[in-house]
Design a protein around this motif. Structure first.
Motif, short mmCIF file in Angstrom:
data_model
loop_
_atom_site.label_atom_id
_atom_site.label_comp_id
_atom_site.label_asym_id
_atom_site.label_seq_id
_atom_site.Cartn_x
_atom_site.Cartn_y
_atom_site.Cartn_z
N ARG A 59 67.59 22.31 29.07
CA ARG A 59 66.35 21.91 29.76
C ARG A 59 65.15 22.08 28.83
N LEU A 60 65.09 23.20 28.10
CA LEU A 60 63.99 23.44 27.17
C LEU A 60 64.01 22.45 26.01
N ALA A 61 65.21 22.12 25.53
CA ALA A 61 65.31 21.13 24.45
C ALA A 61 64.77 19.79 24.91
N GLU A 62 65.13 19.39 26.12
CA GLU A 62 64.65 18.12 26.66
C GLU A 62 63.14 18.15 26.93
N GLN A 63 62.67 19.27 27.39
CA GLN A 63 61.26 19.41 27.76
C GLN A 63 60.36 19.55 26.54
N ASP A 64 60.72 20.43 25.62
CA ASP A 64 59.84 20.78 24.51
C ASP A 64 60.07 19.94 23.26
N CYS A 65 61.25 19.37 23.11
CA CYS A 65 61.61 18.62 21.89
C CYS A 65 62.26 17.28 22.24
N LYS A 95 63.35 22.04 13.65
CA LYS A 95 61.95 22.38 13.37
C LYS A 95 61.16 22.41 14.66
N CYS A 96 61.35 21.40 15.49
CA CYS A 96 60.65 21.37 16.78
C CYS A 96 61.00 22.61 17.59
N TRP A 97 62.27 22.94 17.65
CA TRP A 97 62.70 24.12 18.44
C TRP A 97 62.05 25.39 17.90
N GLY A 98 62.02 25.51 16.58
CA GLY A 98 61.44 26.70 15.97
C GLY A 98 59.92 26.78 16.14
N ASP A 99 59.28 25.63 16.26
CA ASP A 99 57.82 25.58 16.40
C ASP A 99 57.34 25.82 17.83
N ARG A 100 58.24 25.79 18.79
CA ARG A 100 57.79 25.88 20.19
C ARG A 100 57.44 27.28 20.61
#
Length: 100
Positions: A59-65, A95-100
């Motif tokens: 869910r977080l991957a879909e939402q944030d990245c 990178k997106c995951w790490g930046d969130r």
């Protein structure tokens, strides 16, 4: 609460390293429970925690990245799951995951 995340093979494959690191403790507890007792009913609560953690990561991957996660899944699908062909998309997603 958001709807259910995509639990397709491609989503799970793309997010596998994140699921592995973010859900490590609940996975360990589940495996330890299964090692102690082969009765499937004994470890239902631990299994539910593993499922909940996995769904949270997706869910977080879909939402944030959303864009980079989608691009990575699409690349994996088009390349017949050849991760080496999708290193750029993988790096963008990580990178997106790490930046969130």
């Amino acid at each position: 609460m958001a709807g259910s995340p995509d639990t397709s093979y491609m989503s799970l494959l793309a997010a596998a390293p994140l699921i592995g690191s973010n859900c490590l403790e609940v996975n360990k507890a589940f495996v330890q429970c299964k090692q102690k007792d082969e009765n499937p009913a004994t470890c239902l609560s631990q299994g539910e925690k593993v499922t909940a953690c996995t769904l949270k990561v997706l869910r977080l991957a879909e939402q944030d990245c959303k864009d980079s996660f989608s691009a990575y899944k699409t690349c994996l699908h088009k390349s017949n799951r050849n991760i080496d062909s999708c290193r750029k998309q993988q790096a963008d997603f990580e990178k997106c995951w790490g930046d969130r």
